[in-house]
Design a protein around this motif. Sequence first.
Motif, PDB file in Angstrom:
ATOM      1  N   GLY A   1     105.110  84.737  30.746  1.00 56.56           N
ATOM      2  CA  GLY A   1     106.065  84.419  31.812  1.00 56.56           C
ATOM      3  C   GLY A   1     106.824  83.140  31.483  1.00 56.56           C
ATOM      4  O   GLY A   1     108.049  83.068  31.629  1.00 56.56           O
TER       5      GLY A   1
ATOM      6  N   ARG B   1     110.769  82.519  31.094  1.00 57.84           N
ATOM      7  CA  ARG B   1     111.391  81.562  32.025  1.00 57.84           C
ATOM      8  C   ARG B   1     112.151  80.477  31.264  1.00 57.84           C
ATOM      9  O   ARG B   1     113.313  80.188  31.566  1.00 57.84           O
ATOM     10  CB  ARG B   1     110.330  80.911  32.917  1.00 57.84           C
ATOM     11  CG  ARG B   1     110.906  79.849  33.851  1.00 57.84           C
ATOM     12  CD  ARG B   1     109.886  79.282  34.810  1.00 57.84           C
ATOM     13  NE  ARG B   1     108.792  78.562  34.184  1.00 57.84           N
ATOM     14  CZ  ARG B   1     108.864  77.316  33.698  1.00 57.84           C
ATOM     15  NH1 ARG B   1     110.000  76.639  33.771  1.00 57.84           N
ATOM     16  NH2 ARG B   1     107.815  76.740  33.145  1.00 57.84           N
TER      17      ARG B   1
ATOM     18  N   TYR C   1      99.402  89.576  37.602  1.00 56.02           N
ATOM     19  CA  TYR C   1     100.453  89.371  38.607  1.00 56.02           C
ATOM     20  C   TYR C   1     100.609  87.882  38.924  1.00 56.02           C
ATOM     21  O   TYR C   1     101.707  87.323  38.890  1.00 56.02           O
ATOM     22  CB  TYR C   1     100.113  90.168  39.884  1.00 56.02           C
ATOM     23  CG  TYR C   1     101.180  90.048  40.925  1.00 56.02           C
ATOM     24  CD1 TYR C   1     102.303  90.867  40.883  1.00 56.02           C
ATOM     25  CD2 TYR C   1     101.097  89.076  41.925  1.00 56.02           C
ATOM     26  CE1 TYR C   1     103.321  90.723  41.829  1.00 56.02           C
ATOM     27  CE2 TYR C   1     102.103  88.934  42.867  1.00 56.02           C
ATOM     28  CZ  TYR C   1     103.209  89.763  42.815  1.00 56.02           C
ATOM     29  OH  TYR C   1     104.217  89.624  43.726  1.00 56.02           O
ATOM     30  N   LYS C   2      99.470  87.249  39.192  1.00 56.71           N
ATOM     31  CA  LYS C   2      99.521  85.823  39.578  1.00 56.71           C
ATOM     32  C   LYS C   2     100.004  84.959  38.419  1.00 56.71           C
ATOM     33  O   LYS C   2     100.803  84.048  38.621  1.00 56.71           O
ATOM     34  CB  LYS C   2      98.125  85.356  39.996  1.00 56.71           C
ATOM     35  CG  LYS C   2      97.749  85.785  41.390  1.00 56.71           C
ATOM     36  CD  LYS C   2      96.479  85.028  41.779  1.00 56.71           C
ATOM     37  CE  LYS C   2      95.786  85.686  42.938  1.00 56.71           C
ATOM     38  NZ  LYS C   2      94.343  85.404  42.928  1.00 56.71           N
TER      39      LYS C   2
ATOM     40  N   TYR D   1     101.824  85.764  35.788  1.00 60.22           N
ATOM     41  CA  TYR D   1     103.225  86.004  35.413  1.00 60.22           C
ATOM     42  C   TYR D   1     104.167  85.447  36.485  1.00 60.22           C
ATOM     43  O   TYR D   1     105.140  84.753  36.169  1.00 60.22           O
ATOM     44  CB  TYR D   1     103.468  87.495  35.194  1.00 60.22           C
ATOM     45  CG  TYR D   1     104.782  87.792  34.512  1.00 60.22           C
ATOM     46  CD1 TYR D   1     104.931  87.607  33.137  1.00 60.22           C
ATOM     47  CD2 TYR D   1     105.886  88.245  35.232  1.00 60.22           C
ATOM     48  CE1 TYR D   1     106.140  87.868  32.502  1.00 60.22           C
ATOM     49  CE2 TYR D   1     107.097  88.506  34.599  1.00 60.22           C
ATOM     50  CZ  TYR D   1     107.218  88.318  33.231  1.00 60.22           C
ATOM     51  OH  TYR D   1     108.421  88.581  32.611  1.00 60.22           O
ATOM     52  N   THR D   2     103.847  85.724  37.747  1.00 58.32           N
ATOM     53  CA  THR D   2     104.772  85.280  38.795  1.00 58.32           C
ATOM     54  C   THR D   2     104.687  83.765  39.017  1.00 58.32           C
ATOM     55  O   THR D   2     105.628  83.162  39.516  1.00 58.32           O
ATOM     56  CB  THR D   2     104.569  86.044  40.128  1.00 58.32           C
ATOM     57  OG1 THR D   2     103.194  85.938  40.503  1.00 58.32           O
ATOM     58  CG2 THR D   2     104.952  87.503  39.993  1.00 58.32           C
TER      59      THR D   2
ATOM     60  N   GLY E   1     108.130  83.941  38.946  1.00 52.55           N
ATOM     61  CA  GLY E   1     108.337  84.361  40.340  1.00 52.55           C
ATOM     62  C   GLY E   1     109.717  84.023  40.879  1.00 52.55           C
ATOM     63  O   GLY E   1     110.363  84.852  41.526  1.00 52.55           O
ATOM     64  N   ASN E   2     110.189  82.817  40.614  1.00 46.09           N
ATOM     65  CA  ASN E   2     111.492  82.415  41.155  1.00 46.09           C
ATOM     66  C   ASN E   2     112.647  82.922  40.318  1.00 46.09           C
ATOM     67  O   ASN E   2     113.802  82.869  40.740  1.00 46.09           O
ATOM     68  CB  ASN E   2     111.592  80.879  41.230  1.00 46.09           C
ATOM     69  CG  ASN E   2     110.638  80.331  42.259  1.00 46.09           C
ATOM     70  OD1 ASN E   2     110.319  81.016  43.240  1.00 46.09           O
ATOM     71  ND2 ASN E   2     110.155  79.117  42.045  1.00 46.09           N
TER      72      ASN E   2
ATOM     73  N   LEU F   1     112.578  86.121  38.643  1.00 42.72           N
ATOM     74  CA  LEU F   1     112.743  87.572  38.843  1.00 42.72           C
ATOM     75  C   LEU F   1     113.531  87.830  40.117  1.00 42.72           C
ATOM     76  O   LEU F   1     113.319  87.146  41.121  1.00 42.72           O
ATOM     77  CB  LEU F   1     111.369  88.243  39.008  1.00 42.72           C
ATOM     78  CG  LEU F   1     110.412  88.287  37.818  1.00 42.72           C
ATOM     79  CD1 LEU F   1     109.135  89.043  38.201  1.00 42.72           C
ATOM     80  CD2 LEU F   1     111.063  88.938  36.593  1.00 42.72           C
TER      81      LEU F   1
ATOM     82  N   ALA G   1     110.999  92.540  41.031  1.00 41.50           N
ATOM     83  CA  ALA G   1     109.676  92.406  41.664  1.00 41.50           C
ATOM     84  C   ALA G   1     109.167  93.761  42.143  1.00 41.50           C
ATOM     85  O   ALA G   1     107.972  94.049  42.063  1.00 41.50           O
ATOM     86  CB  ALA G   1     109.759  91.403  42.805  1.00 41.50           C
TER      87      ALA G   1
ATOM     88  N   PHE H   1     107.057  95.971  39.561  1.00 39.00           N
ATOM     89  CA  PHE H   1     105.888  95.391  38.877  1.00 39.00           C
ATOM     90  C   PHE H   1     104.826  96.460  38.590  1.00 39.00           C
ATOM     91  O   PHE H   1     104.338  96.578  37.462  1.00 39.00           O
ATOM     92  CB  PHE H   1     105.286  94.253  39.715  1.00 39.00           C
ATOM     93  CG  PHE H   1     104.513  93.266  38.885  1.00 39.00           C
ATOM     94  CD1 PHE H   1     105.104  92.109  38.399  1.00 39.00           C
ATOM     95  CD2 PHE H   1     103.175  93.507  38.555  1.00 39.00           C
ATOM     96  CE1 PHE H   1     104.395  91.209  37.611  1.00 39.00           C
ATOM     97  CE2 PHE H   1     102.459  92.613  37.768  1.00 39.00           C
ATOM     98  CZ  PHE H   1     103.077  91.462  37.297  1.00 39.00           C
TER      99      PHE H   1
END
Length: 347
Positions: free
Chosen positions: A124, A128, A269-270, A272-273, A277-278, A280, A285, A288
């Motif tokens: 991630g 990013r 999930y946790k 990567y986001t 998270g901000n 994607l 989202a 996923f």
Amino acid sequence: MLNKILPLYGIDPSASEIKAFGDGLINHTWIVKTDTGRFILQQVNHQVFKKPFDIDHNIRLLKEYLDTVYPDYLFIAAEKDLSGKSMLQIEGAYFRLFRFVETSHSLNVAEHPEQAFEAAGQFGKFSRLLSGFDASQLRATLPDFHNLSLRYQQFLHACDHPVSAERKKIAAKLISCIIENKDIVETFEQISTGNEIPLRVIHHDTKISNVLFDAQEKGLCVIDLDTVMPGYFISDVGDMIRTYVCPVSEEETDMGKIEVRIDFYHAIYKGYTAEMGNTLNDNEASYFFYAGKFLIYMQALRFLTDYLLDDVYYGSRYEGHNLNRAKNQLVLLKRYMEKEELLKSQP
Ligand code: GN1
Ligand code: MG
């Protein structure tokens, strides 16, 4: 051959210990132990990567960008030889050398959800940090690598022109299973033709052995950058789901061992986001969970296509190897889809 390459980097092969390294299916990799530390030497498979210098081009651009904008980020680019080249072409073969990160180790399987969390965080973070980089500057080192529509067409073609009628007969059940799940291809078509999700800088090979960890098992960086090119985030998230949620690999032939570990999915999930998270968008989202279906299905289809075409791409160590790999992946797909509700619910 290795005896010719190492001196170009100023390494004396007679004073080095050279051993095969890792379990990649495509490139050849060696670890080289010298007085001044360890190195990873890799021969690029140019049957697969038709333009190895495109890999070099991409990595140089990314390095320039990251060194300028995020100088503290650990980005492992190939070493330069004594004449300043980071990709060598010798007698029709292509090589590069990396410094081994001495304080690091890698894992072959995700044993704890925390490792999945860390790895997902690293992939991630990679996308990013590169979200401000213009992905269109990168060359497609493997054109259409994760183009599922094309892969599906190639699969149908292989079904029509198998290496033998017998192989097709043996594969009949698996072929039907691929066709029954064709909606996964249709969703991909909707995503790619509708411009629903953006092209980003994507790693495209996010198995856990492509992350380096420190002694405390915190993620340090990602490696194996040959397939870094523009793509969709579902490629990276999907391959993490495919390879981290299951306790056994695609090589497993005891299908009873294939299961989907919900806590590992949530860790991906946790992780990567936490990084992406901000970045994607809402559309991304919402795909996923689909990412896992997309990648597991595509890998099953690629193994099965290769079985029908005489194992020319992945190779095979025993009769029916790629058939078993495809079967393994289709069992995983089934287990994954069975758990959709649980996976989608918040931990
Ligand atoms: C290949 O060589 P390796 O293991 O890094 C393949 C991946 C597959 C993987 C399956 C260029 O990767 O797409 O997921 O095998 N890479 C290429 O094990 O085809
Ligand atoms: Mg790879």
